[in-house]
Design a protein around this motif. Sequence first.
Motif, PDB file in Angstrom:
ATOM      1  N   SER A 132      -1.815   9.583  -6.039  1.00 32.19           N
ATOM      2  CA  SER A 132      -2.951   8.825  -6.571  1.00 32.19           C
ATOM      3  C   SER A 132      -4.123   9.760  -6.838  1.00 32.19           C
ATOM      4  O   SER A 132      -4.380  10.680  -6.067  1.00 32.19           O
ATOM      5  CB  SER A 132      -3.368   7.743  -5.569  1.00 32.19           C
ATOM      6  OG  SER A 132      -4.656   7.229  -5.874  1.00 32.19           O
ATOM      7  N   GLY A 163      -3.443  -1.848  -6.572  1.00 31.97           N
ATOM      8  CA  GLY A 163      -2.041  -1.519  -6.372  1.00 31.97           C
ATOM      9  C   GLY A 163      -1.101  -2.507  -7.029  1.00 31.97           C
ATOM     10  O   GLY A 163       0.001  -2.135  -7.454  1.00 31.97           O
ATOM     11  N   LEU A 185       1.063   0.094  -9.097  1.00 38.91           N
ATOM     12  CA  LEU A 185       2.373   0.393  -8.525  1.00 38.91           C
ATOM     13  C   LEU A 185       3.532  -0.070  -9.399  1.00 38.91           C
ATOM     14  O   LEU A 185       4.693   0.117  -9.034  1.00 38.91           O
ATOM     15  CB  LEU A 185       2.483  -0.226  -7.132  1.00 38.91           C
ATOM     16  CG  LEU A 185       1.603   0.441  -6.070  1.00 38.91           C
ATOM     17  CD1 LEU A 185       1.685  -0.298  -4.755  1.00 38.91           C
ATOM     18  CD2 LEU A 185       1.980   1.906  -5.880  1.00 38.91           C
ATOM     19  N   THR A 210      -4.280   5.207 -11.637  1.00 37.91           N
ATOM     20  CA  THR A 210      -5.241   5.180 -10.528  1.00 37.91           C
ATOM     21  C   THR A 210      -6.524   5.923 -10.892  1.00 37.91           C
ATOM     22  O   THR A 210      -7.627   5.519 -10.486  1.00 37.91           O
ATOM     23  CB  THR A 210      -4.618   5.800  -9.265  1.00 37.91           C
ATOM     24  OG1 THR A 210      -4.074   7.093  -9.573  1.00 37.91           O
ATOM     25  CG2 THR A 210      -3.510   4.915  -8.732  1.00 37.91           C
ATOM     26  N   MET A 243      -0.231   1.092   0.395  1.00 38.16           N
ATOM     27  CA  MET A 243      -1.432   1.380  -0.382  1.00 38.16           C
ATOM     28  C   MET A 243      -2.639   0.666   0.217  1.00 38.16           C
ATOM     29  O   MET A 243      -3.743   1.229   0.300  1.00 38.16           O
ATOM     30  CB  MET A 243      -1.231   0.957  -1.833  1.00 38.16           C
ATOM     31  CG  MET A 243      -2.390   1.318  -2.749  1.00 38.16           C
ATOM     32  SD  MET A 243      -2.655   3.106  -2.919  1.00 38.16           S
ATOM     33  CE  MET A 243      -1.399   3.508  -4.128  1.00 38.16           C
TER      34      MET A 243
END
Length: 311
Positions: free
Chosen positions: A53, A97, A101, A112, A208
Motif C-alpha cells: 500500500s 479496502g 482490495l 491506495t 487492512m
Amino acid sequence: MRALSLHLAVLALLLGLHFVLPAYHHANLARIMVLAVFAMGYNIAFGYTGLLSLGHALLLSAGMFGAGLLIQHFGLTAAPALLIGTLAGAAMAAVTGLLALRTTGVSLMIVTLMFAQAGYLTLLYFGAVTGGDEGFPVPAAGRVAFGLNLAAEGPRYLVALGLFAVALMGNLALVRSRFGRVMVAMRENEERSRMLGYNPFAVKLGLMALSGLYAGAAGAFYGVMFGYVGATFATIPYSILPLLYVLLGGAGVTLGPLLGAVLMFYLIDLASSHTTVQLAVTGGALLVLVLFAPKGILGSLRERGLASWLP
C-alpha cells in the motif's frame, strides 16, 4: 520463550532509557515509538500479508484529524478523542479496502495512493475546518488524559511507551496465533489458501482494518502528544516512511518497524546536520540495504539462521 523474552527486554530497555536520556533524545525516542506503531500497522499489511500500500498516510491522518478536530471544535477531552481517532483509522482502512482490495500488486499500490491523495486534497478543500496547509495546534486543555499532561516530557514518553508496548505485544500475539499463519499463507499462496477454505478478500479486509487501527492510533496519539495536527501528515512522504522503516528493519519481523524507525530517524537527523541533500544520503543507505540485505536487517539475520526464531 526466546521471542517473548526479547520483546520484554526491549520494553524494559525503553523504560530504562526514560531515566537516563537527555531531553533532546528523550523527545525523539517518544516520537520514534509512536511512528514505530504506525510502521507496525504497515508491517501487518505488507510484511506479513503482502499488501503493498502507498496510502497509509490517509489512515494516519484519519486518526490524527479524528482526534484533533473533536478536541478543537467540540471541546472533547483527550481520552475519548484518542479512542475515536484510533477507530477512525480502522474505519477509513475498511472503507477504502472494500474497493482497493479488488485489485492486487501494482494496481493496489496505485489505488491506495489515489485514495491518500484524495484525502489530502479533501483536507485542503475544507481548510476552514481542518486548517489546510497550516494545520492547527491542539489546545492545551485537550492534551490531558487520565490525569496526565501529555504536553509534559515525562508523561508523554511514558504514554508513548505504553502505546508501543500494547501494539508490540498485540502484534506478537497475532503473528504467533493461528490467524497469523493465515496471514503468511495469504502472502505466500493466496490460491492455495482459498482451496483450504479461507476467503482471501475477507481476511485481507480484516487485516487492512487492523493495520488502519494501528495507523489511526499512531496518528491520534502523535497529534495530541505533540500538539499539532496538519495536512502535511496526509502527504505521500508519510505513506513512504512506514515502508522504509519496515524495509530497513525487516519486513515480516515484529521488531523490524522499531529498528527501522530508530535507524531511519537518526540517519535523516544526522544527515540534516551535515548536508542539505539528506534524502540522497537516505537513498544511498537504502540502496546498500537492498543490495546486501534485501529482507532488512532482522529479516536477513533470520534468513541466515542467526536468529531463525524471530517472529
